[in-house]
Motif scaffolding. Structure first.
Motif, PDB file in Angstrom:
ATOM      1  N   UNK A  98       0.841  -1.211   0.000  1.00  0.00           N
ATOM      2  CA  UNK A  98       0.000   0.000   0.000  1.00  0.00           C
ATOM      3  C   UNK A  98       0.869   1.250   0.000  1.00  0.00           C
ATOM      4  N   UNK A  99       1.890   1.266   0.851  1.00  0.00           N
ATOM      5  CA  UNK A  99       2.786   2.438   0.916  1.00  0.00           C
ATOM      6  C   UNK A  99       3.511   2.644  -0.413  1.00  0.00           C
ATOM      7  N   UNK A 100       3.999   1.544  -1.007  1.00  0.00           N
ATOM      8  CA  UNK A 100       4.690   1.662  -2.295  1.00  0.00           C
ATOM      9  C   UNK A 100       3.739   2.118  -3.393  1.00  0.00           C
ATOM     10  N   UNK A 101       2.480   1.652  -3.343  1.00  0.00           N
ATOM     11  CA  UNK A 101       1.486   2.075  -4.338  1.00  0.00           C
ATOM     12  C   UNK A 101       1.198   3.565  -4.226  1.00  0.00           C
ATOM     13  N   UNK A 105       1.675   6.450  -7.048  1.00  0.00           N
ATOM     14  CA  UNK A 105       0.637   7.415  -7.409  1.00  0.00           C
ATOM     15  C   UNK A 105       1.148   8.847  -7.361  1.00  0.00           C
ATOM     16  N   UNK A 106       2.156   9.101  -6.513  1.00  0.00           N
ATOM     17  CA  UNK A 106       2.743  10.437  -6.425  1.00  0.00           C
ATOM     18  C   UNK A 106       3.769  10.698  -7.526  1.00  0.00           C
ATOM     19  N   UNK A 107       4.090   9.651  -8.307  1.00  0.00           N
ATOM     20  CA  UNK A 107       5.047   9.827  -9.393  1.00  0.00           C
ATOM     21  C   UNK A 107       6.445   9.348  -9.071  1.00  0.00           C
ATOM     22  N   UNK A 108       6.623   8.703  -7.927  1.00  0.00           N
ATOM     23  CA  UNK A 108       7.933   8.161  -7.557  1.00  0.00           C
ATOM     24  C   UNK A 108       8.062   6.756  -8.148  1.00  0.00           C
ATOM     25  N   UNK A 109       8.543   6.664  -9.387  1.00  0.00           N
ATOM     26  CA  UNK A 109       8.620   5.381 -10.077  1.00  0.00           C
ATOM     27  C   UNK A 109       9.891   4.602  -9.721  1.00  0.00           C
ATOM     28  N   UNK A 110      10.701   5.148  -8.830  1.00  0.00           N
ATOM     29  CA  UNK A 110      11.899   4.429  -8.390  1.00  0.00           C
ATOM     30  C   UNK A 110      11.623   3.540  -7.181  1.00  0.00           C
ATOM     31  N   UNK A 111      10.408   3.595  -6.647  1.00  0.00           N
ATOM     32  CA  UNK A 111      10.097   2.820  -5.455  1.00  0.00           C
ATOM     33  C   UNK A 111      10.105   1.322  -5.789  1.00  0.00           C
ATOM     34  N   UNK A 112      10.632   0.525  -4.866  1.00  0.00           N
ATOM     35  CA  UNK A 112      10.663  -0.930  -5.009  1.00  0.00           C
ATOM     36  C   UNK A 112      10.309  -1.561  -3.666  1.00  0.00           C
ATOM     37  N   UNK A 113       9.743  -2.759  -3.691  1.00  0.00           N
ATOM     38  CA  UNK A 113       9.449  -3.486  -2.460  1.00  0.00           C
ATOM     39  C   UNK A 113      10.322  -4.732  -2.404  1.00  0.00           C
ATOM     40  N   UNK A 114      10.537  -5.232  -1.184  1.00  0.00           N
ATOM     41  CA  UNK A 114      11.386  -6.409  -0.990  1.00  0.00           C
ATOM     42  C   UNK A 114      10.662  -7.340  -0.020  1.00  0.00           C
ATOM     43  N   UNK A 115       9.705  -8.080  -0.541  1.00  0.00           N
ATOM     44  CA  UNK A 115       8.911  -8.994   0.271  1.00  0.00           C
ATOM     45  C   UNK A 115       9.574 -10.372   0.308  1.00  0.00           C
ATOM     46  N   UNK A 116       9.565 -10.973   1.467  1.00  0.00           N
ATOM     47  CA  UNK A 116      10.087 -12.320   1.635  1.00  0.00           C
ATOM     48  C   UNK A 116       8.984 -13.200   2.211  1.00  0.00           C
ATOM     49  N   UNK A 117       9.173 -14.496   2.081  1.00  0.00           N
ATOM     50  CA  UNK A 117       8.176 -15.405   2.622  1.00  0.00           C
ATOM     51  C   UNK A 117       7.723 -16.422   1.601  1.00  0.00           C
ATOM     52  N   UNK A 118       6.439 -16.752   1.593  1.00  0.00           N
ATOM     53  CA  UNK A 118       5.938 -17.792   0.691  1.00  0.00           C
ATOM     54  C   UNK A 118       5.974 -17.351  -0.773  1.00  0.00           C
ATOM     55  N   UNK A 126       7.881  -9.548  -7.297  1.00  0.00           N
ATOM     56  CA  UNK A 126       8.381  -9.428  -8.676  1.00  0.00           C
ATOM     57  C   UNK A 126       7.411  -8.654  -9.557  1.00  0.00           C
ATOM     58  N   UNK A 127       6.113  -8.943  -9.414  1.00  0.00           N
ATOM     59  CA  UNK A 127       5.115  -8.280 -10.257  1.00  0.00           C
ATOM     60  C   UNK A 127       5.064  -6.784  -9.988  1.00  0.00           C
ATOM     61  N   UNK A 128       5.097  -6.412  -8.708  1.00  0.00           N
ATOM     62  CA  UNK A 128       5.034  -4.989  -8.369  1.00  0.00           C
ATOM     63  C   UNK A 128       6.268  -4.251  -8.869  1.00  0.00           C
ATOM     64  N   UNK A 129       7.445  -4.824  -8.639  1.00  0.00           N
ATOM     65  CA  UNK A 129       8.668  -4.160  -9.087  1.00  0.00           C
ATOM     66  C   UNK A 129       8.727  -4.061 -10.599  1.00  0.00           C
ATOM     67  N   UNK A 130       8.239  -5.101 -11.292  1.00  0.00           N
ATOM     68  CA  UNK A 130       8.197  -5.040 -12.760  1.00  0.00           C
ATOM     69  C   UNK A 130       7.229  -3.954 -13.219  1.00  0.00           C
TER      70      UNK A 130
END
Length: 360
Positions: A98-101, A105-118, A126-130
Motif C-alpha cells: 500500500x505504501x509503495x502504491x 501514485x505520487x510519481x515516484x517510479x523508483x520505489x521498489x518493495x522487498x517482500x520475503x516469505x511464501x 516481482x510483479x510490483x517491481x516489474x
C-alpha cells in the motif's frame, strides 16, 4: 503414466497454498494462545478470590453454566487482544505494498518493495517491481516524446516566422525571394508530414486488430512502392536488385504500404550515390520474409536498441531529414499484422532490415 498424473495433480493442488498455510497457522496459534491465557486468567482469578465457584451440593446453583460463561467471556476478550497483536504479522507485507502504491501514485517510479516469505509474496514482489519499472519507462518515453515533439514542431515554425519576416524587406532580389519562398514551402511540407505521421501513429496505436484484409500480390505491391519513390532514388542514381517470385499475403494493403515506404525511404536516404539497394523475399510454410539492404553507414548497437522509438534519430543534431516516426509506425503496423521487424545486420557494408509476416 497414472503415477505422473497423480504427481502432477498433487503439485498443482499444493501450488499457491503457501499463504493459506501461514494464515491457518496464525489462526491456530491465536486460538491456542487465547485458550491458554484464558485458563491462566481464570485460575488466577480463582486464586486471588475474584471468582468463587458455587457450592457443588447445590444442584440449582448453575455453577457449570456460570463457569462456562465466565470462561467464554474471558476467552473472547483474550482472543480479540491476541488477534489485534498477531494480525499485524500477515498484514505487514500488505502495508508495504500500500505504501509503495501510494508512492507510485505520487510519481515516484523508483520505489521498489522487498517482500520475503511464501511463493505468493515473492511473486507479488516481482510483479510490483516489474510494474514500477514499466511505469518508469513509460514516463520516460512520455517525457522524451513531448520534448522531441516540441523540438520537431517548434523548429520549422521558427524557421517559417524568420523567413516570413525577411520577405517583408523591399530590397530583396528575385533570386533571394524565391530562395526564401522555397525554404518556407519545404518547412511547411515538413510540418504537414509531422502532423500526418503523429495522427497516423496515434490511430495505429489505438487499434487492436487489423480490418479490411485482402489477399494480394506482395511482390507487385513492393514494386509499386519503388515506382512511387522514383524521384528520390533517381536523384541519387540508385538502382534496385529485386528478383523474387510472385508471393501472396493476406493483410491490409494500405497499411503495409507505409511499412515499405518508410523502410525504402530510409534505405535511399542513407545510401551513397550510384549504389544499389537489394530486396530479398522468401516464402516459408507459414510466413513470408522480406529483407531490404543498403550500403550506407552501419547502425551501432545502442542505436539499434532505440531505432524503433518515437522521434528517435541517430543524428542528435537532427540535421538529416525526417522526424523519427517512420520506423515506429512501421513497427506498429507489422506487429498488428502478427509479424516482426528488426535490424538483421548492420556493419561497414550496410544495413539490412528484415520483416516477417504471416502468409495467411
Amino acid at each position: 503414466m497414472s503415477r505422473r498424473i497423480i504427481n502432477f495433480i498433487r503439485e498443482r493442488s499444493l501450488r499457491g497454498f503457501g499463504l493459506t498455510f501461514i494464515f491457518t497457522f496464525i489462526v491456530l496459534f491465536i486460538l491456542l494462545i487465547s485458550i491458554f491465557l484464558s485458563l491462566v486468567i481464570v485460575v488466577f482469578f480463582v486464586y486471588i478470590g475474584f471468582y468463587t465457584s458455587p457450592p457443588a451440593e447445590d444442584p440449582n446453583s448453575g455453577g457449570g453454566l456460570v463457569l462456562v460463561t465466565y470462561f467464554g467471556t474471558v476467552s473472547i476478550l483474550v482472543s480479540i487482544l491476541a488477534s489485534l497483536i498477531f494480525s499485524r504479522i500477515p498484514l505487514s507485507p500488505i502495508r508495504k505494498v500500500i505504501h509503495a502504491s501510494e508512492e507510485l501514485a505520487k510519481g515516484n517510479f523508483s520505489v521498489r518493495i522487498h517482500l520475503k516469505g511464501p511463493k505468493e509474496l515473492r511473486k507479488l514482489n516481482r510483479s510490483f517491481n516489474h510494474m514500477a519499472e514499466e511505469l518508469g519507462s513509460l514516463e520516460m518515453l512520455r517525457s522524451d516524446f513531448i520534448n522531441n515533439f516540441s523540438h520537431e514542431f517548434k523548429t520549422p515554425i521558427v524557421s517559417l516566422r524568420g523567413y516570413a519576416k525577411v520577405l517583408k524587406r523591399k530590397n530583396l532580389s528575385d533570386e533571394e525571394r524565391n530562395e526564401y519562398l522555397d525554404i518556407i514551402i519545404n518547412e511547411s511540407e515538413r510540418l504537414a508530414e509531422l502532423a500526418t505521421n503523429v495522427l497516423q501513429l496515434s490511430k495505429i496505436e489505438s487499434q487492436a486488430i487489423i480490418t479490411e484484409k485482402t489477399t494480394f500480390n506482395l511482390t507487385e505491391h513492393i514494386r509499386t512502392v519503388i515506382v512511387l519513390l522514383e524521384p528520390k532514388w533517381s536523384a541519387k542514381n540508385i538502382s534496385f536488385q529485386f528478383d523474387s517470385s510472385e508471393l501472396m499475403v493476406t493483410a491490409n494493403e494500405d497499411m503495409l504500404s507505409q511499412v515499405w515506404i518508410n523502410l525504402l525511404d530510409n534505405a535511399i536516404k542513407y545510401s551513397t550515390s550510384n549504389s544499389e539497394i537489394t530486396i530479398d523475399m522468401n516464402s516459408k510454410i507459414q510466413h513470408v520474409s522480406i529483407s531490404i539492404h543498403n550500403n550506407g553507414p552501419g547502425i551501432d548497437a545502442y542505436q539499434q536498441k532505440h531505432i524503433f522509438d518515437k522521434f528517435y534519430q541517430g543524428d542528435p543534431s537532427h540535421a538529416s531529414p525526417g522526424n523519427g516516426l517512420g520506423l515506429s509506425i512501421a513497427q506498429k503496423i507489422v506487429i498488428l499484422h502478427g509479424g516482426t521487424i528488426r535490424v538483421a545486420s548492420s556493419d561497414d557494408t550496410g544495413t539490412t532490415f528484415e520483416v516477417i509476416l504471416p502468409s495467411t
